[in-house]
Write an enzyme that holds these catalytic residues in place. Structure first.
Site: not given
Ligand code: MEV
Length: 415
Positions: A78, A256, A272, A369
């Protein structure tokens, strides 16, 4: 089944490759690509091996934990992850992150069917020491490192099923093999002693005994963005954190973002990551509602963040010992123990989360980004390394750049 796939695992590497190439109609160039990324060690590691699968590996900078500065190796596809991790780490570096391992045990369970619960409980309580001895003797090397069986408990799951829960100190290893060996030995012993019916014996990825906690403070000056004051941004981040407590939909994305950092570093150290993922998400749902793992609050001194979560990893054994890159990465991070690695993984998760939330509540995630995303869009659509700067510069002029734009730009560039 087509007979050519039978005993596939017994075929040589070249035979397997030829069969796949024929079945998938691969070009000579594609076959060559698979065959040149073919390390003998990986061929031994898994069955039906076809090729290595390299992912980008980089380092995040600026992470300060308990007064020590770390370089954090990260393996990720990513584009924005490492930049964001470094940025979040920098914001937290002024005051530094405090980290502490709360517990480091691996747990496993023996599931019994139709056992008399009261009889079993009495037996386990009366024979606890012998049960530990059976467990430890099945894997005596664990005792050399000061580890071994530490705790046993018994839980009624239903009128039919009972779980015997064993907790083991794995020393510096992750402990999956260790605890599984111990559980099978204890199962055999229980069958001999009580003629019980064992459904299964396996570690639990619940990992609630592998907890680490980190906290940090960001000054308001670090947070100011455009026309927004640092205090206003801090309040927005605290709001975002609160929403992740309220709403499982947002909590999943929030977490995430934390795992973007933790997984990337866990992979770099040969751990792992599925075990970490399952433990973390089960922990996030421990109250009965899935919630954000980190919490951010505005204080007089700045924005205070904390994160507590399970990180079941090992510093020795498994892939950490097989992959030379995992060992090199441990050296790059100057890690000396599994506990220190748990702290580092949690800290990079906190930093990653901070950077994501700051971007989300200020300019949005896309803007910062953009260059990285345009670069990967260009690469995915055939731009070579030397063409990238020009293609990205052209794409920046387009409102919503697409694959078609890249192809158009490349066509003109190559004329
Ligand atoms: C993207 O990989 C992760 C985000 O969506 C996390 C978040 O929304 O806090 C930017």
């Amino acid at each position: 089944m087509n007979s050519k796939w039978q005993h596939f695992y017994q075929k040589t590497y070249q035979e397997r490759l030829a069969l796949i190439a024929e079945a998938a109609d691969l070009t000579a160039k594609e076959v060559n690509q698979l065959a040149t990324q073919n390390s003998p060690a990986n061929n031994q590691l898994i069955e039906n091996f076809v090729s290595d699968y390299p992912l980008p590996s980089g380092v995040a900078t600026n992470l300060v934990i308990n007064g020590k500065t770390y370089l954090v190796p990260m393996v990720t596809e990513e584009p924005s992850v490492i930049a964001a991790a470094s940025n979040g780490s920098q914001m937290l570096a002024v005051n530094g992150i405090s980290a502490r391992v709360i517990s480091r045990l691996i747990d496993g369970q023996i599931i019994l069917k139709g056992a008399n619960f009261d009889q079993l409980e009495t037996f386990v309580t009366a024979n606890r020491q012998q049960l530990f001895e059976v467990a430890n003797q099945s894997h005596p090397s664990v005792l050399k490192h000061g580890g071994g069986a530490q705790r046993v408990a018994i839980r009624k799951l239903s009128t039919q099923f009972t779980s015997i829960d064993l907790s083991v100190d794995p020393g510096e290893a992750m402990g999956a093999n260790l605890v599984n060996t111990m559980l099978e030995a204890v199962s055999g012993w229980l069958k001999d002693q009580l003629a019980v019916n064992v459904t299964m014996a396996i570690l639990t990825n619940f990992a609630a005994d592998s907890l680490v906690t980190v906290s940090g403070l960001v000054s308001f000056e670090q947070l100011a963005k455009g026309s927004l004051s640092g205090k206003a941004v801090a309040q927005r981040i605290a709001d975002a954190s609160q929403v992740a407590q309220l709403d499982p939909r947002r909590a999943t994305t929030h977490n995430k973002g934390i795992m973007n950092g933790i997984d990337a570093a866990a992979v770099a150290f040969g751990n792992d990551w599925r075990a970490i993922e399952s433990a973390v998400h089960a922990y996030a749902a421990r109250s009965g509602q899935y919630r954000g793992l980190s919490q951010w609050q505005v204080s007089d001194r700045g924005l205070a963040g904390k994160l507590t979560l399970p990180i079941p990893i090992g510093f020795v054994g498994g892939a950490t010992s097989v992959f030379p890159l995992a060992k090199i990465n441990q050296r790059i991070a100057k890690l000396t123990s599994a506990g220190e690695e748990m702290q580092l993984l949690a800290a990079i998760g906190l930093a990653q989360n901070l950077a994501a939330l700051k971007a989300l509540v200020t300019e949005g995630i896309q803007r910062g980004h953009m260059s990285l995303q345009l670069k990967s869009l260009a690469m995915a659509n055939g731009a070579t390394e030397s063409e990238l700067p020009q293609v990205v510069a052209e794409l920046k002029k387009v409102a919503h750049a697409s694959a078609g734009d890249v192809k158009q730009i490349l066509k003109q560039l190559r004329r």
